[in-house]
Design a protein around this motif. Sequence first.
Motif, mmCIF file in Angstrom:
data_model
loop_
_atom_site.group_PDB
_atom_site.id
_atom_site.type_symbol
_atom_site.label_atom_id
_atom_site.label_comp_id
_atom_site.label_asym_id
_atom_site.label_seq_id
_atom_site.Cartn_x
_atom_site.Cartn_y
_atom_site.Cartn_z
ATOM 1 N N PHE A 417 -0.391 -24.854 -58.981
ATOM 2 C CA PHE A 417 -1.733 -24.621 -58.439
ATOM 3 C C PHE A 417 -1.752 -24.808 -56.917
ATOM 4 O O PHE A 417 -2.264 -23.981 -56.171
ATOM 5 N N GLN A 418 -1.173 -25.927 -56.485
ATOM 6 C CA GLN A 418 -1.185 -26.263 -55.064
ATOM 7 C C GLN A 418 -0.550 -25.146 -54.211
ATOM 8 O O GLN A 418 -1.110 -24.708 -53.218
ATOM 9 N N ILE A 421 -2.520 -21.406 -55.115
ATOM 10 C CA ILE A 421 -3.923 -21.221 -54.754
ATOM 11 C C ILE A 421 -4.249 -21.803 -53.388
ATOM 12 O O ILE A 421 -4.936 -21.183 -52.581
ATOM 13 N N VAL A 422 -3.769 -23.016 -53.124
ATOM 14 C CA VAL A 422 -4.175 -23.696 -51.883
ATOM 15 C C VAL A 422 -3.320 -23.241 -50.706
ATOM 16 O O VAL A 422 -3.827 -22.797 -49.687
ATOM 17 N N ASN A 423 -2.009 -23.365 -50.858
ATOM 18 C CA ASN A 423 -1.137 -23.124 -49.704
ATOM 19 C C ASN A 423 -0.683 -21.667 -49.560
ATOM 20 O O ASN A 423 -0.202 -21.281 -48.504
ATOM 21 N N HIS A 424 -0.752 -20.914 -50.640
ATOM 22 C CA HIS A 424 -0.232 -19.528 -50.644
ATOM 23 C C HIS A 424 1.236 -19.491 -50.240
ATOM 24 O O HIS A 424 1.661 -18.629 -49.483
ATOM 25 N N GLU A 453 -2.687 -12.181 -63.672
ATOM 26 C CA GLU A 453 -3.050 -12.567 -62.307
ATOM 27 C C GLU A 453 -2.308 -11.673 -61.313
ATOM 28 O O GLU A 453 -1.439 -12.133 -60.580
ATOM 29 N N LYS A 455 -3.063 -10.242 -58.494
ATOM 30 C CA LYS A 455 -3.151 -10.576 -57.066
ATOM 31 C C LYS A 455 -2.193 -11.709 -56.725
ATOM 32 O O LYS A 455 -1.503 -11.680 -55.704
ATOM 33 N N ARG A 459 1.213 -11.692 -54.429
ATOM 34 C CA ARG A 459 1.336 -12.622 -53.301
ATOM 35 C C ARG A 459 2.657 -13.394 -53.386
ATOM 36 O O ARG A 459 3.318 -13.630 -52.375
ATOM 37 N N ILE B 162 -6.573 -31.404 -59.017
ATOM 38 C CA ILE B 162 -6.444 -31.968 -57.670
ATOM 39 C C ILE B 162 -5.738 -30.962 -56.754
ATOM 40 O O ILE B 162 -4.707 -30.404 -57.116
ATOM 41 N N ALA B 163 -6.308 -30.752 -55.589
ATOM 42 C CA ALA B 163 -5.640 -29.906 -54.586
ATOM 43 C C ALA B 163 -5.422 -30.740 -53.325
ATOM 44 O O ALA B 163 -6.295 -31.526 -52.944
ATOM 45 N N ILE B 164 -4.257 -30.584 -52.732
ATOM 46 C CA ILE B 164 -3.969 -31.369 -51.530
ATOM 47 C C ILE B 164 -4.104 -30.482 -50.293
ATOM 48 O O ILE B 164 -3.423 -29.470 -50.175
ATOM 49 N N VAL B 165 -4.990 -30.887 -49.428
ATOM 50 C CA VAL B 165 -5.120 -30.191 -48.138
ATOM 51 C C VAL B 165 -5.076 -31.274 -47.061
ATOM 52 O O VAL B 165 -5.938 -32.139 -47.017
ATOM 53 N N LYS B 371 -6.844 -23.236 -45.969
ATOM 54 C CA LYS B 371 -6.410 -23.599 -47.325
ATOM 55 C C LYS B 371 -7.619 -23.929 -48.201
ATOM 56 O O LYS B 371 -7.619 -23.673 -49.400
ATOM 57 N N ASN B 374 -9.071 -20.815 -49.260
ATOM 58 C CA ASN B 374 -8.312 -20.300 -50.408
ATOM 59 C C ASN B 374 -8.816 -20.905 -51.722
ATOM 60 O O ASN B 374 -8.894 -20.219 -52.742
ATOM 61 N N ILE B 375 -9.145 -22.188 -51.667
ATOM 62 C CA ILE B 375 -9.654 -22.859 -52.872
ATOM 63 C C ILE B 375 -11.008 -22.255 -53.277
ATOM 64 O O ILE B 375 -11.253 -21.985 -54.453
ATOM 65 N N TYR B 378 -10.475 -19.003 -54.949
ATOM 66 C CA TYR B 378 -9.988 -19.192 -56.319
ATOM 67 C C TYR B 378 -11.137 -19.600 -57.244
ATOM 68 O O TYR B 378 -11.322 -19.035 -58.331
ATOM 69 N N LYS B 383 -9.505 -15.184 -55.660
ATOM 70 C CA LYS B 383 -8.066 -15.478 -55.578
ATOM 71 C C LYS B 383 -7.430 -14.953 -54.311
ATOM 72 O O LYS B 383 -6.439 -14.274 -54.331
#
Lengths: 490, 383
Positions: A417-418, A421-424, A453, A455, A459, B162-165, B371, B374-375, B378, B383
């Motif tokens: 997920f990290q 979704i977050v860091n790409h 998925e 997209k 990516r 949990i997402a880490i930024v 980031k 991005n969340i 999503y 996405k």
Amino acid sequence: MKTLFVTSELFPYNKTGGLGDVCAWLPRALKKAGIDIRYIMPAFPSILQQFTELTPVYKFENKFKAKEINIYKGTIKGNPIKFYLVEAPELFLRAGNQYSDVCGNPWGDNYLRYACFSWVAAQFAEGKIDDWTPDVIHANDWMCGLVPIYLEILRRKNPKIKTSSVITIHNLAFQGVYPFSIYEDLDIPNYMFNEDGLEFYRQVSFLKGGISFADKITTVSPTYASEIQTNEFGCGLQGTLVKRREVLTGILNGVDYSIWNPETDKNIKENYNQNTVAQGKKANKEYLQSKLGILKNAKVPLFGILSRLAEQKGIDILIDSIPAILMNNVQLVVMGTDQGNYLPRLKNIAKQYPDQFAIVDFDEDFSHQLIAGCDILINPARFEPCGLTQMFAMRYGTVPFTRRTGGLADSIIDANFQNTIVNHTATGFLFDNYSVHDFIYGINRILNTYKNEKKIWDRIIKQAMNQNFSWDKSAAEYIDLYNTQLNLIK
Amino acid sequence: MSENKNVLMIASSLERGFVDKNVIDIAIALKNNGFEVSVISAGGKMVKELKKEGINHYLLPVNSNDFFVVRRNIKKITEIAKLNSIDLIHTFTPHSSFYGFKISKLTKIPYITSFLKIYKKTFWPFTKKRINYLSKGKLVIVPSEYMASFVQVTYKIPNDKIAIVPQWVDTDLFNSRNVSAERIISTASDFRIPEDHFIITTVGKLQKDRGQSLLINAVAQLPKEIRERIRCVIVGSFKEHKRYKTELENLAVKLGVEDMIHIAGETSDIPALLMLSDVYVATNIEPKASMVTMLEAESLGRPIIASNVGSTPEYVLNDTTCKTFDPKNINELIDAIVWSLKITEEERAEISQKLSTNVRLNFAKNTIPQKIVNIYKYMLGLK
């Protein structure tokens, strides 16, 4: 800075594994970065025949049961690096490859052959050979494991010698272990045969000797450098490696992008880049499917394996998983040389699933087509010091799925997920435990993303293709190691 | 972005501090990515930054505990959410998360939270409950691996929620090239920092768990010839802990280092103060969530000495640019100070280059808030 690069293998002349590739490309990158680097190799027939002209530069007599050991200097057309060849006909001029005879049996005097070779390489530190004194002698694997020892002997005799030694461990599983009875032939003082030296359970270990006496030890990935200090991966040398951890570093190998580049690769059906990856991969996939004789369908996910069929590579869990994997309406192609009697079982499976499963022998050109045509490249390795195929795959937009070990863990960013979704930043999929359950769970994760998925999948492909594993990057780290860690002055 | 999505951020206040600044930076990043952003807060100095960017701001007393005010707030926020067709709510504090939870329940709009601070253990059920709302978002954003483990263990939040930024820094503001000599001279004179002295700086609220007394003790234990070369500037608000400031001053006098220790309130020009510093020290005794000032010092290329608690190891670069120490072992801090004094000019230039590059690559304001965008994408199915 002057570096003598000591190796027994060199692609494309006498390669038996990944060592030959690394020894071909790393020195070129080091040379490009300004290092005065030269090879030293035994004068095997396969190497000798590459030279049209050789100049003798030095001669030793009556060493290692050879009447004469001649050192020649020369160059190979197309290779920018100078070579020193160690010629001792009694030891190196034989049919077969560098380790075994034509029937595949290891030469009984390998210990003597590689001790002689290592001894000669170390003598360069005295500056008498060709008036050229290296700042660093860089040895590779157990075959050159005695280089740091012979160098240490010279340095103890002559403190003015400032040459340093580096040994790179490409695969700890191969150690060059011999009975104690050969020790007197090595011309190494007895005090070096102890648990902090060459002794390995009362036998002589070339690699342990190298590890014990090298000024710097490198392995081919940072994770492998940590792993080999554990009981699970240490192959009995974990204690020695823990003792020497201060001088142990992991540097990831590189890829030669002049050969492995989908934009210019002449072996694949259709060239492509990041902008044309979708249509390029589709064309290559359909070509591969028709070539393999499996069902031609661009929508079916195509998994590939490009690997030796050996226990190290996790082929056992792969075979156990194949029926479950194929149930998902996917295709699988396995390419590799059998080293563990896996072929009969794989062929049986191929008979049961002719539209979905194919197995082919290793072929260099076809391997490019496999990587370009597959959607996913699998490597379920038990351990993998570095691994190259995952790096090839990423450049070709083929998503790697591997176990989180060694260089695989260092080169692939898991699509969790990290990272997704977050860091790409995700570039592939990893699984942790060496088990059929975790492997299949990983396959399901991939299929979910592939099918649902789009997209995110696109990516991941784009991110994977963006990765840079060039040798220039690795060379910069080696130069940093030569400079900073050995306190050498350019 | 093809579809317009409307998001609502609820912050207790927009006064100061890194949480409030987080809200502003995220709101701007969202706006730049095509979101329609609305922010609710109890107001503060930074509201004007939102207005400047054309972001809707609703002033509501969301930091109040008064039952009637809270009830009224719920009603008003529900109306705002409906009026703006909000698709996602983002909250940042226990107070605002309470509203996120309530509104989400009433309107079925999902809410996410940023869990940015470590809240002290409390026996007050009300406060405990409020903090728990931070953990009940559909997704919880934390600033480090350490915080991820902390919220996972303490609040039983599953890993996949949990997402880490990481935290971020304005690398234009904290750029050595953009801090003028005049500003540095002016700050030096404000703090009465003499020339030719080695300046050790620490910034943060004056309170016991920030470990300022540890630094004073370490300075006192340095050899005399070293001690005389240094000045230690301790900067931070002491409004809430006035007595502690006096304690620190008394400690300095008792240890005979009052001439070397300079305890000051806040400063308006942190970049100039950090530029004056030869080393930045973070002496937290207990884990703290904010790493912002340390990142600011790194962005300006200052070597770092930091206690190895909490998220700190994730925010420092390596042993050649930063030294970490165990706050229970003062000798490690003393060794680290001695290390910083021995850094040569060439090494300092190299450290500076490495640190500022690292911040630009991994903690810059122009990349990290993306980031969080991005969340949002999503969460909203983009996405």
